[in-house]
Scaffold this motif. Sequence first.
Motif, PDB file in Angstrom:
ATOM      1  N   ARG A   1      -4.159   5.838   0.686  1.00  0.00           N
ATOM      2  CA  ARG A   1      -4.637   6.544   1.622  1.00  0.00           C
ATOM      3  C   ARG A   1      -4.850   5.913   2.917  1.00  0.00           C
ATOM      4  NH1 ARG A   1     -10.017   8.647  -1.084  1.00  0.00           N
ATOM      5  NH2 ARG A   1     -10.688   8.567   1.036  1.00  0.00           N
ATOM      6  N   PRO A   2      -4.493   6.507   3.978  1.00  0.00           N
ATOM      7  CA  PRO A   2      -4.770   5.810   5.107  1.00  0.00           C
ATOM      8  C   PRO A   2      -6.139   5.148   5.443  1.00  0.00           C
ATOM      9  CG  PRO A   2      -3.863   7.837   5.791  1.00  0.00           C
ATOM     10  CD  PRO A   2      -4.198   7.717   4.286  1.00  0.00           C
TER      11      PRO A   2
ATOM     12  N   GLN B   1      -9.428   1.996  -4.158  1.00  0.00           N
ATOM     13  CA  GLN B   1      -9.517   2.510  -2.733  1.00  0.00           C
ATOM     14  C   GLN B   1     -10.475   3.734  -2.611  1.00  0.00           C
ATOM     15  OE1 GLN B   1      -6.056   4.571  -0.749  1.00  0.00           O
ATOM     16  NE2 GLN B   1      -6.504   3.201   1.085  1.00  0.00           N
ATOM     17  N   ALA B   2     -10.317   4.628  -3.608  1.00  0.00           N
ATOM     18  CA  ALA B   2     -11.159   5.838  -3.428  1.00  0.00           C
ATOM     19  C   ALA B   2     -12.775   5.271  -3.620  1.00  0.00           C
ATOM     20  CB  ALA B   2     -10.786   6.803  -4.669  1.00  0.00           C
TER      21      ALA B   2
ATOM     22  N   ASP C   1     -11.699   0.901   3.974  1.00  0.00           N
ATOM     23  CA  ASP C   1     -10.299   0.627   3.208  1.00  0.00           C
ATOM     24  C   ASP C   1     -10.857  -0.166   1.894  1.00  0.00           C
ATOM     25  OD1 ASP C   1      -7.750   0.965   2.222  1.00  0.00           O
ATOM     26  OD2 ASP C   1      -6.828  -0.428   3.721  1.00  0.00           O
TER      27      ASP C   1
ATOM     28  N   ARG D   1      -5.288   3.043  -6.626  1.00  0.00           N
ATOM     29  CA  ARG D   1      -5.761   4.174  -5.834  1.00  0.00           C
ATOM     30  C   ARG D   1      -7.189   4.277  -6.216  1.00  0.00           C
ATOM     31  NH1 ARG D   1      -0.526   5.744  -7.350  1.00  0.00           N
ATOM     32  NH2 ARG D   1      -1.237   6.672  -9.145  1.00  0.00           N
TER      33      ARG D   1
ATOM     34  N   THR E   1       0.937  -1.264   0.079  1.00  0.00           N
ATOM     35  CA  THR E   1      -0.037  -0.084   0.089  1.00  0.00           C
ATOM     36  C   THR E   1       0.999   1.087  -0.075  1.00  0.00           C
ATOM     37  OG1 THR E   1      -0.221  -0.213   2.382  1.00  0.00           O
ATOM     38  CG2 THR E   1      -2.041  -1.155   0.986  1.00  0.00           C
TER      39      THR E   1
ATOM     40  N   ASP F   1      -9.869   4.379   6.845  1.00  0.00           N
ATOM     41  CA  ASP F   1     -10.822   5.323   7.637  1.00  0.00           C
ATOM     42  C   ASP F   1     -11.416   4.978   8.933  1.00  0.00           C
ATOM     43  OD1 ASP F   1     -10.736   7.285   5.722  1.00  0.00           O
ATOM     44  OD2 ASP F   1     -12.416   6.537   4.402  1.00  0.00           O
TER      45      ASP F   1
ATOM     46  N   GLN G   1     -13.495   3.633  -0.428  1.00  0.00           N
ATOM     47  CA  GLN G   1     -13.807   4.433   0.779  1.00  0.00           C
ATOM     48  C   GLN G   1     -14.743   5.673   0.469  1.00  0.00           C
ATOM     49  OE1 GLN G   1      -9.388   5.617   1.390  1.00  0.00           O
ATOM     50  NE2 GLN G   1      -9.771   4.359   3.127  1.00  0.00           N
ATOM     51  N   ASP G   2     -14.625   6.351  -0.776  1.00  0.00           N
ATOM     52  CA  ASP G   2     -15.748   7.396  -0.668  1.00  0.00           C
ATOM     53  C   ASP G   2     -17.110   7.102  -1.136  1.00  0.00           C
ATOM     54  OD1 ASP G   2     -13.365   8.979  -0.058  1.00  0.00           O
ATOM     55  OD2 ASP G   2     -12.904   9.237  -2.291  1.00  0.00           O
TER      56      ASP G   2
END
Length: 224
Positions: A56-57, A98-99, A109, A95, A50, A59, A102-103
Amino acid sequence: MLFAGAAGLAAATAIPVAARAAAPSQGAQSARGAQAGQGAQAVQPPIDTTAQWGARPPDGTISLVRRRPVAIVVHHTVSANTSDFSRAQAHSHARWVQALHQDDNGWVDTGYNFLVSRGGYLTEGRHRSLETLLGGAEFVLGAHTSGANDFAIGISNEGAYHDGAVPPAAQWASLVQLCAYAAAQYAIPATEIYGHKDFGDTLCPGVFHDMLPQLRDEVAAALG
């Protein structure tokens, strides 16, 4: 379908009876160990962490399952079938996933434990998945397959394979290598490799599901 928006998976429905029957029991794990991973040899593939792909870390807290997984579940990410087979693209794709998770999905994650790019590059998905794979005694609880996350690791392939698209040779070879290594580390028989649709109402992993018999055979051969 189990996707969030145009790509990615969301919460699954109840596991069909056939899939529940196929899911290995914890009691069967030790009995199968002598058949598969224990003593089996497989080449450790290069897997970008990662940190290497710029994750990103998380959440929240990354949860560990304090035992070995007993199955592998194969997915596809329903991303573009890019002709960019570079390592940079593999990192960009990691990435993106992951986005999305998460988002859009609101997950802690990346849902998958590992990702396989179309160029054959392997990336760690959820944080600590590689650490636990190398240890071989526990695994990271993912969010890839409702009803199976607590006994299976999830490996997802970059691309969309609903319409007969064929995975590039490099991607397939890396998928086989990663599955074989995970099977060896965790004493998972090659017969315990499934597709996402075995556990829910989804088209995932597309053509990879039709290729599962070949995948199991090639993983078994790699394990010797």
